[in-house]
Design a protein around this motif. Structure first.
Motif, short mmCIF file in Angstrom:
data_model
loop_
_atom_site.label_atom_id
_atom_site.label_comp_id
_atom_site.label_asym_id
_atom_site.label_seq_id
_atom_site.Cartn_x
_atom_site.Cartn_y
_atom_site.Cartn_z
N LYS A 14 36.21 33.91 42.09
CA LYS A 14 36.71 35.26 42.44
C LYS A 14 36.11 36.34 41.54
O LYS A 14 35.60 36.04 40.45
CB LYS A 14 38.24 35.27 42.33
CG LYS A 14 38.89 34.43 43.40
CD LYS A 14 40.39 34.35 43.21
CE LYS A 14 41.00 33.51 44.34
NZ LYS A 14 42.38 33.18 44.07
N CYS A 15 36.21 37.61 42.00
CA CYS A 15 35.73 38.75 41.22
C CYS A 15 36.44 38.79 39.87
O CYS A 15 37.66 38.73 39.83
CB CYS A 15 35.98 40.06 41.97
SG CYS A 15 35.89 41.50 40.91
N PRO A 16 35.68 38.90 38.76
CA PRO A 16 36.32 38.89 37.44
C PRO A 16 37.24 40.09 37.20
O PRO A 16 38.18 39.99 36.41
CB PRO A 16 35.13 38.90 36.47
CG PRO A 16 33.95 39.37 37.26
CD PRO A 16 34.22 38.97 38.67
N THR A 17 37.00 41.21 37.88
CA THR A 17 37.84 42.40 37.70
C THR A 17 39.05 42.37 38.63
O THR A 17 40.17 42.62 38.22
CB THR A 17 37.03 43.69 37.96
OG1 THR A 17 35.87 43.66 37.13
CG2 THR A 17 37.85 44.94 37.64
N HIS A 18 38.79 42.09 39.91
CA HIS A 18 39.87 42.22 40.90
C HIS A 18 40.58 40.91 41.22
O HIS A 18 41.58 40.92 41.94
CB HIS A 18 39.32 42.84 42.19
CG HIS A 18 38.90 44.26 42.00
ND1 HIS A 18 37.60 44.62 41.71
CD2 HIS A 18 39.62 45.40 42.00
CE1 HIS A 18 37.55 45.93 41.57
NE2 HIS A 18 38.75 46.43 41.74
N LYS A 19 40.04 39.81 40.71
CA LYS A 19 40.63 38.49 40.97
C LYS A 19 40.81 38.25 42.47
O LYS A 19 41.79 37.69 42.93
CB LYS A 19 42.00 38.34 40.28
CG LYS A 19 42.10 38.93 38.88
CD LYS A 19 41.77 37.93 37.81
CE LYS A 19 41.99 38.47 36.40
NZ LYS A 19 40.89 39.34 35.90
N TYR B 61 29.60 39.39 47.04
CA TYR B 61 29.87 40.82 46.95
C TYR B 61 31.36 41.08 46.84
O TYR B 61 32.15 40.60 47.65
CB TYR B 61 29.31 41.52 48.19
CG TYR B 61 29.16 43.01 48.01
CD1 TYR B 61 28.15 43.52 47.20
CD2 TYR B 61 30.04 43.90 48.62
CE1 TYR B 61 27.99 44.88 47.02
CE2 TYR B 61 29.89 45.27 48.45
CZ TYR B 61 28.86 45.76 47.65
OH TYR B 61 28.73 47.11 47.46
N CYS B 62 31.76 41.87 45.80
CA CYS B 62 33.15 42.33 45.74
C CYS B 62 33.19 43.75 46.27
O CYS B 62 32.56 44.65 45.72
CB CYS B 62 33.70 42.30 44.31
SG CYS B 62 35.34 43.07 44.23
N VAL B 63 33.91 43.96 47.35
CA VAL B 63 33.95 45.27 47.99
C VAL B 63 34.66 46.27 47.08
O VAL B 63 34.27 47.44 47.00
CB VAL B 63 34.65 45.19 49.37
CG1 VAL B 63 34.70 46.56 50.02
CG2 VAL B 63 33.91 44.22 50.26
N ASP B 64 35.69 45.83 46.38
CA ASP B 64 36.43 46.74 45.51
C ASP B 64 35.55 47.29 44.38
O ASP B 64 35.68 48.43 43.99
CB ASP B 64 37.69 46.06 44.93
CG ASP B 64 38.81 46.01 45.97
OD1 ASP B 64 38.54 46.44 47.12
OD2 ASP B 64 39.92 45.56 45.66
N CYS B 65 34.68 46.45 43.84
CA CYS B 65 33.74 46.90 42.79
C CYS B 65 32.48 47.49 43.41
O CYS B 65 31.70 48.12 42.72
CB CYS B 65 33.27 45.77 41.90
SG CYS B 65 34.49 44.81 41.05
N GLU B 66 32.23 47.22 44.68
CA GLU B 66 30.96 47.51 45.33
C GLU B 66 29.82 46.92 44.48
O GLU B 66 28.82 47.57 44.21
CB GLU B 66 30.76 49.02 45.54
CG GLU B 66 31.76 49.66 46.50
CD GLU B 66 31.43 49.48 47.99
OE1 GLU B 66 30.61 48.59 48.32
OE2 GLU B 66 32.00 50.21 48.83
ZN LIG Z 1 35.90 43.46 42.08
#
Ligand SMILES: [Zn+2]
Length: 489
Positions: free
Chosen positions: A143-148, A126-131
Motif C-alpha cells: 500500500k501507499c506509504p502515506t495514505h495506507k 500509482y497512488c491517486v491521493d499522492c498523484e
Molecule cells: Zn498516497
C-alpha cells in the motif's frame, strides 16, 4: 537597488475542504514574508491551487461538476481562507490559468530539445491521493506509504525525464549549501536516499485527460507533479522581467512532499540551468497525537477557530506553540491558555494600562523625554533577528514577549500612579516608545493587532530599522481603543 525575496507556499489540491494544516503553512510563510518586508526587502509571495490530475477529475465527477468549475469553487474557498488569516500574498495562482499552461509548454519544450526527455513505456504502482508512482520497494504491505491505501497498477506509454543525469549535481548542492534544505534532519534524510542511484522520472499520463497536453505529443498529459511544480516559475512570468528580478525562490512545504521539491523539482531546474531554490520544511499539526488528515476525518476548521478566538490569537498560538520545523500539537485548551495569559494579560494589559495613564496623566499626548536606559537593555533585538534568521520563529516570538513582560515589570517597579514631573514623563515616554517597537516586531506574527496598536499610539507602521529607542515624537496624540484581546473562559 532594493533587495528582493521570493517566497511561496506549496499549492493546495482543491479536491476538498482545507484543515488547520493548510492554514498553518500559509501563516508561517506569511510571517517570514512579512519579516523580510520589515527588513526592507521587496517581497514577492505566492500561493495557489494545484488543479489538475486524476484525483481532482474523480472528485469533480463525484460532485457532479465539470472539473474547471469544481476547482474554481474550491479555490475560492482557499482564497477566503487566506483572507480570514490575513495572508499578505502577492499572487494566487491556479494551474488551470493560461499563463501557467504557457510556461509549462515552454519549459517542457526546452528540456525536450535539450535531449533530457525520451519516450518509453511505464509500469508502476500509482497512488491517486499522492498523484505519485511507487516502486514495489516503496510500498508498505503493498500500500501507499502515506495514505495506507491500495495503489493502482499502471502500464502505459510514457515520456521520461533524465533525472538520473542530475543526481551528482543535486548531491553537491545539498552538501555545499546548508540553506538548500532546512531543517538539517531533512537534508540528511534526502542525502541518505540519494546514496541509491536515481531512476528517470515519468512525466506524463496517457489516460488522464484532466491535465495539460504534452506539447510534443498531445495524446498525453503532463503528470500533475511536474505541472504543479512549474507554478513557481509561472507565478514569476518566467523567463521575463519578474523572474529575473525575484528568482531564486524560498519554498515553504510540508514534510510529506520533500522528495518532490528537493529531487524532482531541483533536477528539472538543473536541466533548465536555473539557480536552485531553498526549501524550508515545516512539521505537521497533530490532534490528540494523530496527524490531521482530511482523508481520515481528523480535522480542525481554521476559519471557525479564527471566528471564535480572533485570527491573531490563532496565528499567535500556532507560531508560538509549534517549534518551527517540527511537528506540534493543537488543542483549544492550550490556545485559550496562551490567549488569556500572553495576549490578554501581558500584551493587551501593557498597551491598555500605558495608554490609560498617558490619557489621564499627560492629557493624551506623548511627553518629551527619553526611554529609560535600564528598560532599553531588556530588548535583545540582535537575538530576535538571529532567531528569525535561524527560522526559530517560536523563539523569536518568545523573545519579543519577554520584552513585553519587562515593560509590565517596569510599570510595577516605577509605580507611575505615584510619580510626578520628569519622572512620570520618563515612565510614560518609555512605555509608549517601547510599545511602538513591540508593535513593529509583532507585525509579521499578529498583523491586525500591530495595526490596532499603531492606531492607538498615533504612529505609522515602521520597519526593522525603526526599532531604535527614542524615535517616538513628543506630543504625538494617543487614543486608547478597545482592548486588544478579550479573555475567554
Ligand atoms: Zn498516497
Amino acid at each position: 537597488m532594493q533587495k528582493t525575496f521570493f517566497i511561496s507556499t506549496a499549492i493546495d489540491y482543491p479536491s476538498g475542504i482545507f484543515h488547520l494544516g493548510h492554514a498553518y503553512e500559509k501563516i508561517v510563510t506569511d510571517t517570514i514574508a512579512r519579516w523580510k518586508r520589515l527588513e526592507g526587502y521587496k517581497v514577492y509571495f505566492s500561493t495557489g491551487t494545484d488543479c489538475h490530475g486524476l484525483k481532482i477529475q474523480r472528485a469533480a465527477e463525484k460532485a457532479g461538476k465539470e472539473p474547471n468549475v469544481f476547482v474554481e469553487e474550491i479555490s475560492d474557498l482557499f482564497r477566503d481562507l487566506c483572507k480570514v488569516l490575513n495572508i499578505s500574498y502577492d499572487d494566487f495562482i491556479m494551474t488551470t490559468e493560461k499563463r501557467h499552461v504557457k510556461v509549462v509548454n515552454e519549459i517542457l519544450k526546452k528540456i525536450h530539445e535539450k535531449g533530457d526527455i525520451y519516450e518509453g513505456e511505464y509500469e508502476g504502482n500509482y497512488c491517486v491521493d499522492c498523484e505519485t508512482f511507487y516502486t514495489e520497494k516503496d510500498l508498505v504491505n503493498g500500500k501507499c506509504p502515506t495514505h495506507k491505501k491500495e495503489t493502482e497498477r499502471v502500464k502505459e506509454k510514457s515520456y521520461f525525464f533524465k533525472m538520473s543525469k542530475y543526481q551528482k549535481k543535486l548531491v553537491e548542492d545539498l552538501k555545499n549549501n546548508p540553506n538548500s534544505l532546512w531543517p538539517e534532519k531533512k537534508r540528511n534524510e534526502i542525502l541518505n536516499r540519494l546514496k541509491e542511484p536515481l531512476k528517470d522520472l515519468t512525466i506524463t499520463r496517457e489516460k488522464v485527460t484532466w491535465g495539460i497536453p504534452l506539447p510534443f505529443d498531445k495524446n498525453l498529459t503532463v503528470a500533475v507533479w511536474v505541472d504543479a511544480l512549474i507554478d513557481y516559475l509561472s507565478t514569476l512570468d518566467y523567463p521575463n522581467e519578474k523572474f529575473k528580478k525575484f528568482w531564486p525562490a524560498t519554498h515553504v512545504i510540508g514534510s510529506d512532499i520533500v522528495w518532490h521539491h528537493e529531487v524532482i523539482w531541483k533536477t528539472l531546474l538543473l536541466s533548465l540551468g536555473i539557480p536552485l531554490p531553498n526549501v524550508i520544511v515545516h512539521g505537521f499539526i497533530n490532534l490528540k497525537g494523530e496527524k490531521l488528515s482530511k482523508a481520515r476525518g481528523i480535522t480542525v476548521d481554521p476559519i471557525k477557530l479564527a471566528e471564535k478566538y480572533s485570527t491573531d490569537a490563532l496565528r499567535y498560538f500556532l507560531l508560538r506553540e509549534i517549534p518551527f520545523g517540527q511537528d506540534g500539537n493543537f488543542s483549544e485548551a492550550a490556545l485559550k491558555l496562551r490567549l488569556n495569559n500572553e495576549l490578554a494579560n501581558e500584551l493587551g494589559n501593557l498597551v491598555n494600562r500605558s495608554l490609560v495613564m498617558i490619557e489621564k496623566k499627560a492629557g493624551g499626548k506623548i511627553p518629551a523625554s527619553k526611554t529609560d536606559a535600564s528598560l532599553q537593555k531588556k530588548l535583545d533585538l540582535k537575538k530576535i533577528e538571529k532567531k528569525m534568521n535561524d527560522l526559530e520563529l517560536h523563539h523569536a516570538l518568545a523573545e519579543i514577549f519577554s520584552f513585553v513582560s519587562a515593560c509590565n515589570q517596569f510599570i510595577n517597579e516605577k509605580e507611575p500612579w505615584k510619580q510626578k514631573g520628569k519622572d512620570l514623563e520618563q515612565t510614560l515616554y518609555s512605555l509608549a516608545d517601547s510599545i511602538r517597537i513591540i508593535s513593529i516586531l509583532l507585525q509579521p506574527f499578529i498583523p491586525e493587532t500591530s495595526k490596532k496598536i499603531n492606531k492607538q499610539l498615533g504612529v505609522k507602521s515602521g520597519l526593522l530599522k525603526d526599532c531604535k529607542f527614542d524615535l517616538l515624537k513628543e506630543r504625538t496624540k494617543v487614543k486608547k481603543g478597545e482592548i486588544l484581546f478579550k479573555k475567554v473562559e
